[in-house]
Design a protein around this motif. Structure first.
Motif, PDB file in Angstrom:
ATOM      1  N   UNK A  75       1.662 -12.086  -7.663  1.00 44.30           N
ATOM      2  CA  UNK A  75       0.679 -12.829  -6.873  1.00 44.30           C
ATOM      3  C   UNK A  75       0.787 -12.438  -5.399  1.00 44.30           C
ATOM      4  N   UNK A  76       2.012 -12.319  -4.902  1.00 47.35           N
ATOM      5  CA  UNK A  76       2.217 -11.920  -3.505  1.00 47.35           C
ATOM      6  C   UNK A  76       1.640 -10.530  -3.253  1.00 47.35           C
ATOM      7  N   UNK A  77       1.879  -9.612  -4.164  1.00 50.11           N
ATOM      8  CA  UNK A  77       1.366  -8.249  -4.028  1.00 50.11           C
ATOM      9  C   UNK A  77      -0.156  -8.231  -4.053  1.00 50.11           C
ATOM     10  N   UNK A  78      -0.742  -9.011  -4.956  1.00 51.57           N
ATOM     11  CA  UNK A  78      -2.210  -9.092  -5.029  1.00 51.57           C
ATOM     12  C   UNK A  78      -2.792  -9.682  -3.748  1.00 51.57           C
ATOM     13  N   UNK A  79      -2.184 -10.734  -3.234  1.00 49.63           N
ATOM     14  CA  UNK A  79      -2.681 -11.378  -2.014  1.00 49.63           C
ATOM     15  C   UNK A  79      -2.561 -10.436  -0.819  1.00 49.63           C
ATOM     16  N   UNK A  80      -1.440  -9.749  -0.725  1.00 45.60           N
ATOM     17  CA  UNK A  80      -1.255  -8.793   0.368  1.00 45.60           C
ATOM     18  C   UNK A  80      -2.276  -7.667   0.264  1.00 45.60           C
ATOM     19  N   UNK A  81      -2.507  -7.198  -0.941  1.00 45.69           N
ATOM     20  CA  UNK A  81      -3.488  -6.133  -1.152  1.00 45.69           C
ATOM     21  C   UNK A  81      -4.888  -6.549  -0.733  1.00 45.69           C
ATOM     22  N   UNK A  82      -5.281  -7.756  -1.095  1.00 44.49           N
ATOM     23  CA  UNK A  82      -6.617  -8.242  -0.721  1.00 44.49           C
ATOM     24  C   UNK A  82      -6.737  -8.418   0.791  1.00 44.49           C
ATOM     25  N   UNK A  83      -5.695  -8.956   1.427  1.00 46.18           N
ATOM     26  CA  UNK A  83      -5.734  -9.151   2.872  1.00 46.18           C
ATOM     27  C   UNK A  83      -5.793  -7.801   3.587  1.00 46.18           C
ATOM     28  N   UNK A  84      -5.010  -6.847   3.117  1.00 41.70           N
ATOM     29  CA  UNK A  84      -5.028  -5.527   3.739  1.00 41.70           C
ATOM     30  C   UNK A  84      -6.370  -4.832   3.563  1.00 41.70           C
ATOM     31  N   UNK A 123       3.622  -2.070   9.187  1.00 47.00           N
ATOM     32  CA  UNK A 123       4.965  -1.659   8.775  1.00 47.00           C
ATOM     33  C   UNK A 123       5.844  -2.876   8.495  1.00 47.00           C
ATOM     34  N   UNK A 124       5.710  -3.920   9.317  1.00 47.60           N
ATOM     35  CA  UNK A 124       6.514  -5.124   9.094  1.00 47.60           C
ATOM     36  C   UNK A 124       6.134  -5.836   7.793  1.00 47.60           C
ATOM     37  N   UNK A 125       4.909  -5.618   7.339  1.00 44.02           N
ATOM     38  CA  UNK A 125       4.465  -6.186   6.065  1.00 44.02           C
ATOM     39  C   UNK A 125       4.860  -5.314   4.875  1.00 44.02           C
ATOM     40  N   UNK A 126       5.476  -4.178   5.161  1.00 41.17           N
ATOM     41  CA  UNK A 126       5.889  -3.281   4.077  1.00 41.17           C
ATOM     42  C   UNK A 126       4.795  -2.323   3.665  1.00 41.17           C
ATOM     43  N   UNK A 127       3.822  -2.105   4.526  1.00 42.37           N
ATOM     44  CA  UNK A 127       2.721  -1.198   4.217  1.00 42.37           C
ATOM     45  C   UNK A 127       3.069   0.185   4.750  1.00 42.37           C
ATOM     46  N   UNK A 128       2.884   1.161   3.913  1.00 40.87           N
ATOM     47  CA  UNK A 128       3.194   2.543   4.272  1.00 40.87           C
ATOM     48  C   UNK A 128       1.884   3.321   4.377  1.00 40.87           C
ATOM     49  N   UNK A 169       1.344  -0.336  -0.532  1.00 41.09           N
ATOM     50  CA  UNK A 169       2.249  -1.483  -0.379  1.00 41.09           C
ATOM     51  C   UNK A 169       3.172  -1.487  -1.585  1.00 41.09           C
ATOM     52  N   UNK A 170       4.419  -1.095  -1.356  1.00 36.00           N
ATOM     53  CA  UNK A 170       5.357  -0.976  -2.477  1.00 36.00           C
ATOM     54  C   UNK A 170       4.922   0.181  -3.361  1.00 36.00           C
ATOM     55  N   UNK A 171       4.745  -0.089  -4.640  1.00 32.29           N
ATOM     56  CA  UNK A 171       4.294   0.935  -5.579  1.00 32.29           C
ATOM     57  C   UNK A 171       2.776   0.945  -5.714  1.00 32.29           C
ATOM     58  N   UNK A 172       2.124  -0.039  -5.174  1.00 30.68           N
ATOM     59  CA  UNK A 172       0.680  -0.186  -5.348  1.00 30.68           C
ATOM     60  C   UNK A 172      -0.079   0.510  -4.214  1.00 30.68           C
TER      61      UNK A 172
END
Length: 183
Positions: A75-84, A123-128, A169-172
């Motif tokens: 859920x966290x990964x999905x939410x971060x993905x949508x926000x990004x 970067x602080x959010x873990x986005x590469x 973001x991570x593997x996604x």
């Protein structure tokens, strides 16, 4: 001479008596077995049953904990993905503003600072940021080829130009990098 009905009735009575005697013998055997079981054996049997129930409950809780952790991460990964996905166009506009020539150096410096601050926040959010430098190898899992060009200087399946940066973001992969591919 006996009648057929009386013979049948006598046979049924004998069968009932045999069944009753058998049931009495089984009950007596059960009582003997229970009486033979010592209090320690009863307590050990009860302890084993309770221990088995405890182990099953502990395993169920462990499975629940793992499943809840996995769901929370998803859920966290999905939410971060949508926000990004929603804010990446802002980053693209900052990059376009940096690419434009301007006579006002203070304006350009302000846009550069804003873009670097945005990158630091990502970067602080873990986005590469997915690199798509000209001359690097094309990877269809992270690059989206929108153009193809023949260029003898570049090798086969090499990136000739990057139109839009990609993000992971991570593997996604949040967004693939839009590139022009050579040969």
């Amino acid at each position: 001479m006996e009648t057929k009905d009386s013979v049948e009735q006598e046979t049924v009575q004998q069968a009932e008596a045999a069944a009753a005697e058998e049931t009495t013998q089984e009950a007596a055997a059960d009582t003997t077995e229970e009486a033979a079981e010592t209090p320690e054996e009863k307590l050990q049997k009860q302890l084993d049953e309770l221990n088995d129930r405890y182990m099953r409950m502990a395993a169920e809780y462990d499975n629940y904990r793992k499943r809840a952790l996995k769901e929370r991460d998803m859920v966290r990964s999905e939410a971060t993905g949508k926000a990004l996905t929603a804010i990446l166009p802002i980053y693209d506009n900052l990059e376009r503003a940096l690419a434009q020539e301007t006579a006002d150096t203070e304006y350009k410096k302000g846009v550069e600072m804003t873009a670097r601050q945005f990158e630091a926040a990502l970067e602080s959010l873990g986005v590469e940021i997915i690199t798509a430098e000209p001359g690097s190898a094309f990877d269809p899992t992270v690059h989206n080829a929108v153009m193809h060009v023949e260029d003898e200087e570049l090798g086969e399946s090499c990136i000739a130009e990057c139109f839009q940066k990609g993000f992971r973001h991570g593997d996604k992969v949040i967004r693939t990098a839009m590139v022009k591919v050579a040969n």
